[in-house]
Design an enzyme around this catalytic site. Sequence first.
Site, mmCIF file in Angstrom:
data_model
loop_
_atom_site.group_PDB
_atom_site.id
_atom_site.type_symbol
_atom_site.label_atom_id
_atom_site.label_comp_id
_atom_site.label_asym_id
_atom_site.label_seq_id
_atom_site.Cartn_x
_atom_site.Cartn_y
_atom_site.Cartn_z
ATOM 1 N N GLU A 33 0.841 -1.200 0.000
ATOM 2 C CA GLU A 33 0.000 0.000 0.000
ATOM 3 C C GLU A 33 0.872 1.244 0.000
ATOM 4 O OE1 GLU A 33 -3.089 -0.199 -1.168
ATOM 5 O OE2 GLU A 33 -3.655 -1.560 0.450
ATOM 6 N N ASP A 36 3.041 2.264 -4.768
ATOM 7 C CA ASP A 36 3.063 2.430 -6.237
ATOM 8 C C ASP A 36 3.733 3.738 -6.659
ATOM 9 O OD1 ASP A 36 0.806 3.898 -5.397
ATOM 10 O OD2 ASP A 36 -0.545 3.078 -6.925
ATOM 11 N N GLY A 121 -16.484 4.854 -2.408
ATOM 12 C CA GLY A 121 -15.819 5.287 -1.171
ATOM 13 C C GLY A 121 -15.376 4.155 -0.274
ATOM 14 N N GLY A 123 -12.784 2.226 -0.989
ATOM 15 C CA GLY A 123 -11.367 1.950 -1.243
ATOM 16 C C GLY A 123 -11.174 0.807 -2.220
ATOM 17 N N SER A 126 -13.543 2.566 -7.362
ATOM 18 C CA SER A 126 -14.634 2.799 -8.306
ATOM 19 C C SER A 126 -14.188 3.798 -9.371
ATOM 20 C CB SER A 126 -15.866 3.309 -7.572
ATOM 21 O OG SER A 126 -15.515 4.340 -6.677
ATOM 22 N N ASP A 172 -4.311 1.094 -9.230
ATOM 23 C CA ASP A 172 -5.745 0.853 -9.422
ATOM 24 C C ASP A 172 -6.092 0.675 -10.896
ATOM 25 O OD1 ASP A 172 -5.529 1.441 -6.782
ATOM 26 O OD2 ASP A 172 -6.675 3.298 -6.860
HETATM 27 C C1 GLA Z 1 -5.175 4.764 -3.923
HETATM 28 C C2 GLA Z 1 -4.379 5.194 -5.154
HETATM 29 C C3 GLA Z 1 -3.334 4.141 -5.539
HETATM 30 C C4 GLA Z 1 -2.493 3.710 -4.346
HETATM 31 C C5 GLA Z 1 -3.382 3.386 -3.147
HETATM 32 C C6 GLA Z 1 -2.584 3.125 -1.908
HETATM 33 O O1 GLA Z 1 -5.974 3.657 -4.226
HETATM 34 O O2 GLA Z 1 -5.233 5.435 -6.242
HETATM 35 O O3 GLA Z 1 -2.539 4.628 -6.590
HETATM 36 O O4 GLA Z 1 -1.541 4.688 -4.034
HETATM 37 O O5 GLA Z 1 -4.296 4.437 -2.862
HETATM 38 O O6 GLA Z 1 -1.851 1.961 -2.048
#
Ligand code: GLA
Length: 387
Positions: A33, A36, A121, A123, A126, A172
């Site tokens: 997490e 990226d 919302g 996580g 979407s 994502d």
């Molecule tokens: C969001 C961002 C991703 C990543 C995550 C955390 O989803 O869109 O790029 O940084 O948070 O891992």
Amino acid sequence: MEIDFVRSRFIKHFDGKTGNVYASPGRINLIGEHTDYNGGFVFPGAVDKGVMAEMRANGTEDTVMAYAIDLKDRVDFKLSDPAGPRASWARYIYGIALEMKKLGVPVKGFNIAFAGDVPLGAGMSSSAAMESCFACGLNDIFGENKVSQWDMVLAGQATEHNYCGVNCGIMDQFASVFGKAGCLMRLDCRSREFEYFPFKPDGYRLVLLDSVVKHQLAGSPYNDRRNSCENVVKHIQAKHPEGKFETLRDCTWEQLDEVRAEVGEENYKRAKFVLGEKDRVLAVCDALNEGDYEKVGELMYQTHEGLSKDYEVSCEELDFLNDIAKKCGVTGSRIMGGGFGGCTINLVRNDLYRQFIATAKEKFNAKYGHEPKVYDVVIGDGSRKLC
Ligand code: GLA
């Protein structure tokens, strides 16, 4: 979600004609997490929930007529309008259309109606599901599918940066475009190399518990976290002009310690989490290869601890859910995604599943007055044309 549902609305709200239908998923992330945008590793998979859109060229030069089925909201706008639409959902359409144009796709006016079943919302991305779905449609309708999957990923990310105010990484959009049923993916965000990992843990399952605390990344401390990391990299680079430090991926623990005093404790803690998380993703891969799910779970708890105490992107409700998981003997649990609300992802032994869910619902309800939502994870396919 059914094609007929989206199609019936497309026909009703426009001129009665049908178009093509595209779908893109949301995502989960097992571990990795906030790595990226730091050039590290991530371990996401697409889910069986996402966004479906029907789209058709409408013969105009640059007028987009858009209908958000779930919100019952219609917005028309011109691609040549430099301000673009105000409605936040319509900005994803506007943004991705302009980004696809930059990639050489001759986008003209089109009609679009879309709906989604990925919880907003929570996580689960979407927004990436929307971006990759619309990119897939525009590539097909106007671009002869010449834009590569990676360029669509980058167009989705650029949409977030340039039109939605979120300086996100590529996880994502990558997961939404490249997802494959039954597989997680380990992506090296620096080289962009990735591998599919079939994920069918014997005796375990993944389940998300949604705190229903809305996570909202736009204009949020998400961008501050990224700035902290970049700030640390600048300091390390200044100390080591002979080296090339682009992201925290290029930095060692020793180099981080060297700049600790000058970057301050808060920035130090952020970077410390990122360096640890980079190593944890690799350790999870090893554990998965050995079928050691207890080890995977232990590393997930470590990630939660770091996200909560050092990266500070958790919240009271998510820490509470994590704590319940620990007390119930759940193998692994942690906050998932950008943070500031949303879900925990839990690796649970099958024999513990019922009891864990019942306990989490009861305890959470007693404290916060409502139950968390429960989503069993099914790992699905990435962006595609349905018809
Ligand atoms: C969001 C961002 C991703 C990543 C995550 C955390 O989803 O869109 O790029 O940084 O948070 O891992």
